[in-house]
Design a protein around this motif. Structure first.
Motif, PDB file in Angstrom:
ATOM      1  N   GLU A 191       0.732  -1.304  -0.102  1.00  0.00           N
ATOM      2  CA  GLU A 191       0.008   0.058   0.077  1.00  0.00           C
ATOM      3  C   GLU A 191       0.784   1.147   0.325  1.00  0.00           C
ATOM      4  OE1 GLU A 191      -2.922   0.359  -0.675  1.00  0.00           O
ATOM      5  OE2 GLU A 191      -3.544  -1.935  -0.480  1.00  0.00           O
ATOM      6  N   ALA A 193       1.012   4.232  -2.873  1.00  0.00           N
ATOM      7  CA  ALA A 193       0.551   5.536  -2.552  1.00  0.00           C
ATOM      8  C   ALA A 193       1.696   6.473  -2.958  1.00  0.00           C
ATOM      9  CB  ALA A 193       0.525   5.771  -1.040  1.00  0.00           C
ATOM     10  N   LYS A 207       1.296  13.340   2.315  1.00  0.00           N
ATOM     11  CA  LYS A 207       0.439  12.709   1.259  1.00  0.00           C
ATOM     12  C   LYS A 207       0.275  11.407   1.197  1.00  0.00           C
ATOM     13  CE  LYS A 207      -0.026  12.981  -3.754  1.00  0.00           C
ATOM     14  NZ  LYS A 207       0.516  13.162  -4.942  1.00  0.00           N
ATOM     15  N   HIS A 208       1.514  10.536   1.429  1.00  0.00           N
ATOM     16  CA  HIS A 208       1.409   9.004   1.045  1.00  0.00           C
ATOM     17  C   HIS A 208       0.866   8.492   2.446  1.00  0.00           C
ATOM     18  CE1 HIS A 208       5.780   9.967  -0.987  1.00  0.00           C
ATOM     19  NE2 HIS A 208       4.492   9.874  -1.954  1.00  0.00           N
ATOM     20  N   TYR A 209       0.709   9.022   3.568  1.00  0.00           N
ATOM     21  CA  TYR A 209       0.088   8.595   4.782  1.00  0.00           C
ATOM     22  C   TYR A 209      -1.080   8.678   4.589  1.00  0.00           C
ATOM     23  CZ  TYR A 209       4.805   7.797   6.833  1.00  0.00           C
ATOM     24  OH  TYR A 209       5.777   7.050   7.104  1.00  0.00           O
ATOM     25  N   LEU A 231      -3.003   8.800   1.846  1.00  0.00           N
ATOM     26  CA  LEU A 231      -3.595   7.400   0.913  1.00  0.00           C
ATOM     27  C   LEU A 231      -3.452   6.479   1.609  1.00  0.00           C
ATOM     28  CD1 LEU A 231      -1.950   8.763  -2.114  1.00  0.00           C
ATOM     29  CD2 LEU A 231      -4.152   8.949  -1.552  1.00  0.00           C
ATOM     30  N   LEU A 232      -2.539   6.115   2.636  1.00  0.00           N
ATOM     31  CA  LEU A 232      -2.625   4.880   3.317  1.00  0.00           C
ATOM     32  C   LEU A 232      -3.567   4.773   4.132  1.00  0.00           C
ATOM     33  CD1 LEU A 232      -0.869   2.330   4.087  1.00  0.00           C
ATOM     34  CD2 LEU A 232       0.540   3.419   5.688  1.00  0.00           C
ATOM     35  N   LYS A 240      -6.916   3.766   3.079  1.00  0.00           N
ATOM     36  CA  LYS A 240      -6.907   2.387   2.596  1.00  0.00           C
ATOM     37  C   LYS A 240      -6.970   1.507   3.970  1.00  0.00           C
ATOM     38  CE  LYS A 240      -6.248   1.892  -1.838  1.00  0.00           C
ATOM     39  NZ  LYS A 240      -5.032   1.417  -2.432  1.00  0.00           N
TER      40      LYS A 240
END
Length: 395
Positions: free
Chosen positions: A52, A56, A83-85, A87-88, A91
């Motif tokens: 994941e 991301a 930003k990545h977190y 998205l994570l 999910k």
């Protein structure tokens, strides 16, 4: 010409380019990699987190062979921007298996921490818009730094008044030396030293916040009755099983410090695999004992225990990586004032010559995001800390 930008001033740098104001948080969320280490994650969850994070745009470091599920639990190092977190986390909302719900909750807390606050039993609150300086008042004949010993009542009151005038947010009263190799005193002797002093301080300075430095529940209870507000336990409630009961009953905040053994033998207990991780997980576990009994985060403060069952290198690692403790949601206290590690680093200086080195440790506490320092020299530390805070905040 290339200019390196201070990450603390990133939004200002973005604004200086002329970007639309609405875009500032969007760019800021893409700008910095925030590493988080997850301990003892179920291996299927580790593999999911890896995939994941990659999806991301970030990444996750997992052990070699993790995909084979050879081990039941593994550690995972997450590498991503906000930003990545984001998205994570989106999910993970629908992944309530393999312990991923707990991972989600811990990530949310670390990424969006609640404001730090310590609530005293009488309802007063310590907030930490600026670092709190705790002044040390030892009513002992044998504390390691002679300058901290205040044997007579009038002298104690006068020194406390100077500390408060110089900016002390808390006065910490100790009646038993815990220097390396020291012998303990009886509970009766400890109480005879600290309780009258605390009562006198409460009468003389009714608005002062007073901490009692003790690992005995009986001393802490007597001190609270005399007017103390905070318990400072160097054993994190290990030495006296009644201490947790007292915290629950009294609603007084407690400082939980890491130590192994006793002051008499603690320097024979300095073997660690990863001192930072072991100290951090220990303190989190001790805090959880209270949380499971309904004690709020506003009643708990963490102290890594500089100089307590640690050698020079371990003390330096703990101070360098102090930010590790700040991710749990509890205020963090650094207590390194004039300690042996300062003298060791500076060529064997005695306690009387360790002021400048101690101020450097307080500066590191500011950079690490700690909320409190415990010091002998309140005026000097308060001035240095407020200057650094002004530089970092530009005000």
């Amino acid at each position: 010409m290339l200019l390196k930008i201070n990450k603390e001033l990133l939004e200002q740098a973005i604004a200086s380019i002329g970007a639309h104001p609405a875009s500032l948080p969007i760019f800021a969320n893409k700008a910095e990699i925030l590493p988080f280490k997850l301990l003892q994650v179920r291996t299927p969850a580790a593999n999911i987190l890896k995939q994941e994070m990659l999806a991301a745009g970030g990444d996750a470091v997992v052990p070699t062979g993790c995909i084979l599920n050879a081990d039941k639990y593994v550690d995972v190092l997450l590498l991503g921007t906000r930003k990545h977190y984001a998205l994570l986390l989106k999910k993970l909302e629908v992944m309530g298996y393999f312990g991923l719900s707990k991972v989600k909750a811990e990530l949310e807390q670390a990424l969006n921490p609640a404001p730090m606050v310590t609530t005293l039993a009488d309802g007063r609150q310590l907030t930490y818009e600026e670092m709190c300086v705790m002044g040390i008042l030892n009513v002992t004949p044998d504390s390691f730094y002679a300058g901290s010993r205040v044997p007579q009542m009038q002298a104690v009151l006068e020194r406390a008044g100077r500390m408060l005038a110089d900016g002390a947010g808390i006065l910490d009263i100790g009646g038993e030396s815990t220097r390396p190799g020291s012998d303990s005193v009886s509970g009766e002797e400890e109480r005879s030293r600290v309780v009258p002093v605390i009562a006198a301080l409460r009468k003389e300075y009714p608005e002062a916040v007073i901490s009692v430095d003790t690992y005995r529940a009986s001393t802490a209870e007597a001190a609270l009755a005399a007017g103390a507000d905070i318990i400072n336990d160097v054993t994190a409630m290990e030495a006296d099983a009644d201490m947790a009961d007292l915290v629950v009953r009294s609603k007084a905040p407690i400082i939980l410090m890491h130590m192994r053994g006793t002051p008499k033998n603690m320097q024979q207990n300095c073997e660690y695999g990863d001192v930072v991780q072991e100290v951090a997980t220990y303190l989190a576990e001790r805090a959880n004992i209270l949380r499971e009994r309904g004690v709020g985060a506003d009643k708990i403060i963490l102290d890594p225990g500089i100089g307590f069952a640690k050698n020079k290198e371990q003390n330096l690692l703990l101070m360098r990586d102090l930010t590790t403790l700040t991710s749990f949601g509890y205020p963090v206290l650094l207590a390194a004032s004039r300690k042996t590690v300062v003298g060791q680093v500076l060529g064997g200086l005695p306690p009387e010559e360790r002021l400048e080195g101690t101020i450097a440790t307080s500066m590191q506490a500011v950079y690490a995001g700690a909320q409190m320092v415990r010091v002998h020299d309140v005026k000097e530390h308060t001035r240095a800390i407020r200057m650094l805070e002004a530089i970092l905040r530009q005000r």
